[in-house]
Design an enzyme around this catalytic site. Structure first.
Site, PDB file in Angstrom:
ATOM      1  N   PHE A  74       0.869  -1.174   0.000  1.00  0.00           N
ATOM      2  CA  PHE A  74       0.000   0.000   0.000  1.00  0.00           C
ATOM      3  C   PHE A  74       0.903   1.221   0.000  1.00  0.00           C
ATOM      4  O   PHE A  74       1.658   1.442   0.952  1.00  0.00           O
ATOM      5  CB  PHE A  74      -0.855  -0.048   1.271  1.00  0.00           C
ATOM      6  CG  PHE A  74      -1.889   1.033   1.432  1.00  0.00           C
ATOM      7  CD1 PHE A  74      -3.122   0.934   0.825  1.00  0.00           C
ATOM      8  CD2 PHE A  74      -1.641   2.122   2.255  1.00  0.00           C
ATOM      9  CE1 PHE A  74      -4.092   1.902   1.016  1.00  0.00           C
ATOM     10  CE2 PHE A  74      -2.604   3.100   2.446  1.00  0.00           C
ATOM     11  CZ  PHE A  74      -3.837   2.989   1.833  1.00  0.00           C
TER      12      PHE A  74
ATOM     13  N   ARG B 292      12.285 -15.266  39.145  1.00  0.00           N
ATOM     14  CA  ARG B 292      13.384 -14.418  39.649  1.00  0.00           C
ATOM     15  C   ARG B 292      13.372 -14.367  41.166  1.00  0.00           C
ATOM     16  O   ARG B 292      12.371 -14.001  41.788  1.00  0.00           O
ATOM     17  CB  ARG B 292      13.230 -13.006  39.070  1.00  0.00           C
ATOM     18  CG  ARG B 292      14.251 -12.001  39.594  1.00  0.00           C
ATOM     19  CD  ARG B 292      15.619 -12.215  38.956  1.00  0.00           C
ATOM     20  NE  ARG B 292      16.475 -11.062  39.153  1.00  0.00           N
ATOM     21  CZ  ARG B 292      17.327 -10.919  40.168  1.00  0.00           C
ATOM     22  NH1 ARG B 292      17.441 -11.881  41.090  1.00  0.00           N
ATOM     23  NH2 ARG B 292      18.077  -9.827  40.258  1.00  0.00           N
TER      24      ARG B 292
ATOM     25  N   HIS C 128      12.142  -6.783  34.231  1.00  0.00           N
ATOM     26  CA  HIS C 128      13.238  -7.693  33.878  1.00  0.00           C
ATOM     27  C   HIS C 128      14.601  -7.146  34.293  1.00  0.00           C
ATOM     28  O   HIS C 128      15.601  -7.889  34.231  1.00  0.00           O
ATOM     29  CB  HIS C 128      13.244  -7.952  32.366  1.00  0.00           C
ATOM     30  CG  HIS C 128      12.305  -9.028  31.931  1.00  0.00           C
ATOM     31  ND1 HIS C 128      10.937  -8.866  31.908  1.00  0.00           N
ATOM     32  CD2 HIS C 128      12.534 -10.300  31.485  1.00  0.00           C
ATOM     33  CE1 HIS C 128      10.367  -9.983  31.468  1.00  0.00           C
ATOM     34  NE2 HIS C 128      11.308 -10.867  31.215  1.00  0.00           N
ATOM     35  N   GLY C 129      14.668  -5.887  34.686  1.00  0.00           N
ATOM     36  CA  GLY C 129      15.951  -5.310  35.055  1.00  0.00           C
ATOM     37  C   GLY C 129      16.914  -5.293  33.880  1.00  0.00           C
ATOM     38  O   GLY C 129      16.529  -5.008  32.736  1.00  0.00           O
ATOM     39  N   GLY C 130      18.168  -5.644  34.133  1.00  0.00           N
ATOM     40  CA  GLY C 130      19.189  -5.622  33.096  1.00  0.00           C
ATOM     41  C   GLY C 130      18.880  -6.533  31.931  1.00  0.00           C
ATOM     42  O   GLY C 130      19.211  -6.230  30.771  1.00  0.00           O
TER      43      GLY C 130
ATOM     44  N   GLU D  72      -0.180   4.167   9.986  1.00  0.00           N
ATOM     45  CA  GLU D  72      -1.633   4.159   9.767  1.00  0.00           C
ATOM     46  C   GLU D  72      -2.338   5.194  10.635  1.00  0.00           C
ATOM     47  O   GLU D  72      -3.449   4.972  11.130  1.00  0.00           O
ATOM     48  CB  GLU D  72      -2.220   2.756   9.971  1.00  0.00           C
ATOM     49  CG  GLU D  72      -1.772   1.781   8.884  1.00  0.00           C
ATOM     50  CD  GLU D  72      -2.504   0.461   8.914  1.00  0.00           C
ATOM     51  OE1 GLU D  72      -3.714   0.483   9.184  1.00  0.00           O
ATOM     52  OE2 GLU D  72      -1.866  -0.568   8.670  1.00  0.00           O
TER      53      GLU D  72
ATOM     54  N   GLU E  17      -1.389  11.282  17.625  1.00  0.00           N
ATOM     55  CA  GLU E  17      -1.907  12.652  17.633  1.00  0.00           C
ATOM     56  C   GLU E  17      -3.040  12.825  16.613  1.00  0.00           C
ATOM     57  O   GLU E  17      -4.016  13.542  16.864  1.00  0.00           O
ATOM     58  CB  GLU E  17      -0.775  13.635  17.345  1.00  0.00           C
ATOM     59  CG  GLU E  17       0.277  13.725  18.444  1.00  0.00           C
ATOM     60  CD  GLU E  17       1.260  12.551  18.455  1.00  0.00           C
ATOM     61  OE1 GLU E  17       2.013  12.426  19.431  1.00  0.00           O
ATOM     62  OE2 GLU E  17       1.268  11.760  17.481  1.00  0.00           O
TER      63      GLU E  17
END
Length: 393
Positions: free
Chosen positions: A132, A275, A351-353, A376, A380
């Protein structure tokens, strides 16, 4: 890993949609395509989606597609379910699917029987890749500012100018191209054309690299000659046709964002459970639970707006009242893409680092989601559409 399907029980969907969602949720985990090269992976996804008949939902029944019945329309709820599920597993697979629909959508809406027969069945089978071509360097949201022009010739038309940010650029077998046929008439002077990829005068070799896998290119037209039959829809009717096409697929963009957000929440939950931190699982901390709760609420809010927009369009057409529903689609896209950005950002933070390590899923999602707030119709622009609708109500 199966994608979520509990939302299929909502009253927005019919039995055919629930069956579709369940089948696709089972099919996607079995697909293994190397996506390290997006230009190699996209044709593979198109071929695979076509062989499995998922691309038949991109075109109406009677043209090689599924659903839509005698109305010969696209089923918006099917598009939403497909894109949400595909994006959960692979945003690139979602892209490959979506462009088959968007790239051929104007042919579905306005093509002659000959044009539809030449392109739509092959799109549905994955034998032709669609694109398109609307945007230009200085004409994105301001479509009327486009300068690409089509002039009449003895044999048909000649196109000169350029298009940029074109998805599937240099991969597509054909492009639906919008060009000025009455240069001083603004949006009322735009027409649409079908341009086959190997037409002399078309150069699609200038690729554009972006932050997430997404094959883009600039199209350059230098006396690109087309036959009279390349005109798609009425002369000077291109702007309306482009907006009608985008209206149909805007809710499906929201669904793609929704699928990415759901995957981010899934990854965040799995990580939080595994974790260990200060002798406990990250999931045991109230701050973690609060973040996960906020993420879930943002996803559900976006989902309800997305499903509403698709349901309204389908039901309106079925009942013979096919309102454009532009504001509802804009609400869905605005909310889903903005909320998904927030959800994915929170998942990365949890997830941190690891969240910023290249190769982790949340890092990839963080890059994948950003473009959806632009293409698309940027966020704004969606706000403006909604605001104007409110003022007119």
């Amino acid at each position: 890993m199966l994608s979520p399907t509990t939302h299929l029980a909502l009253p927005f969907f019919d039995a055919v949609h629930r069956d579709l969602g369940q089948r696709l949720a089972g099919w996607m985990p079995q697909q293994h395509i190397d996506e390290s090269d997006d230009r190699a992976a996209c044709p593979q996804w198109v071929a695979g989606l076509g062989a499995a008949q998922w691309l038949r939902y991109c075109v109406p029944a009677g043209k090689g597609g599924i659903l839509g019945g005698a109305l010969q329309r696209l089923d918006s709820r099917a598009l939403v379910i497909l894109r949400e599920t595909l994006a959960f597993h692979s945003p690139l697979a979602d892209f490959a699917f979506a462009m088959q629909g968007l790239g051929s959508g104007a042919i579905t809406l306005a093509g002659t029987p000959a044009q539809q027969a030449a392109y739509l069945p092959k799109v549905a089978r994955g034998e032709k890749i669609a694109a398109f071509a609307l945007s230009e360097e200085a004409a994105g949201s301001d479509v009327g500012a486009m300068t690409t022009a089509a002039t009449r010739t003895a044999q048909g038309w000649a196109i000169n100018g350029s298009k940029t940010w074109i998805s599937n650029g240099d991969l597509a077998d054909f492009y639906v191209v919008f060009a000025k046929t009455e240069p001083e008439a603004g949006t009322r002077g735009i027409s649409a054309f079908i341009v086959d990829a190997h037409t002399p005068g078309l150069d699609s070799s200038e690729h554009i690299q972006v932050m997430s896998p997404h094959p883009l290119a600039t199209l350059k037209f230098n006396d690109c000659h087309l036959p009279e039959g390349a005109l798609l829809g009425p002369l000077h009717g291109g702007f309306k046709l482009a907006m009608q096409t985008l209206d149909i697929f805007r809710a499906s963009v929201a669904a793609a964002a929704l699928g990415m957000a759901r995957r981010a929440l899934f990854e965040a939950v799995q990580h939080a459970k595994q974790r260990q931190l200060f002798g406990a699982a990250l999931a045991d901390f109230q701050l973690t639970q609060a973040k996960l709760g906020e993420m879930a609420a943002l996803i559900d809010a976006a989902a309800l707006l997305t499903y509403r927009a698709a349901w309204l369009r389908d039901e309106g057409e079925r009942l013979g009242n096919p309102a454009r529903l532009t504001a509802e689609s804009a609400m869905a896209k605005l909310t889903a893409t903005e909320n998904a950005q927030r959800v994915i950002d929170m998942a990365l933070q949890l997830h941190g680092g690891l969240g910023v390590k290249v190769g982790t899923k949340v890092e990839a999602l963080y890059r994948d989601i950003r473009a959806l707030r632009i293409y698309e119709g940027a966020s704004e622009l969606q706000q403006l559409i909604i605001g104007k609708a409110v003022l007119q109500s």
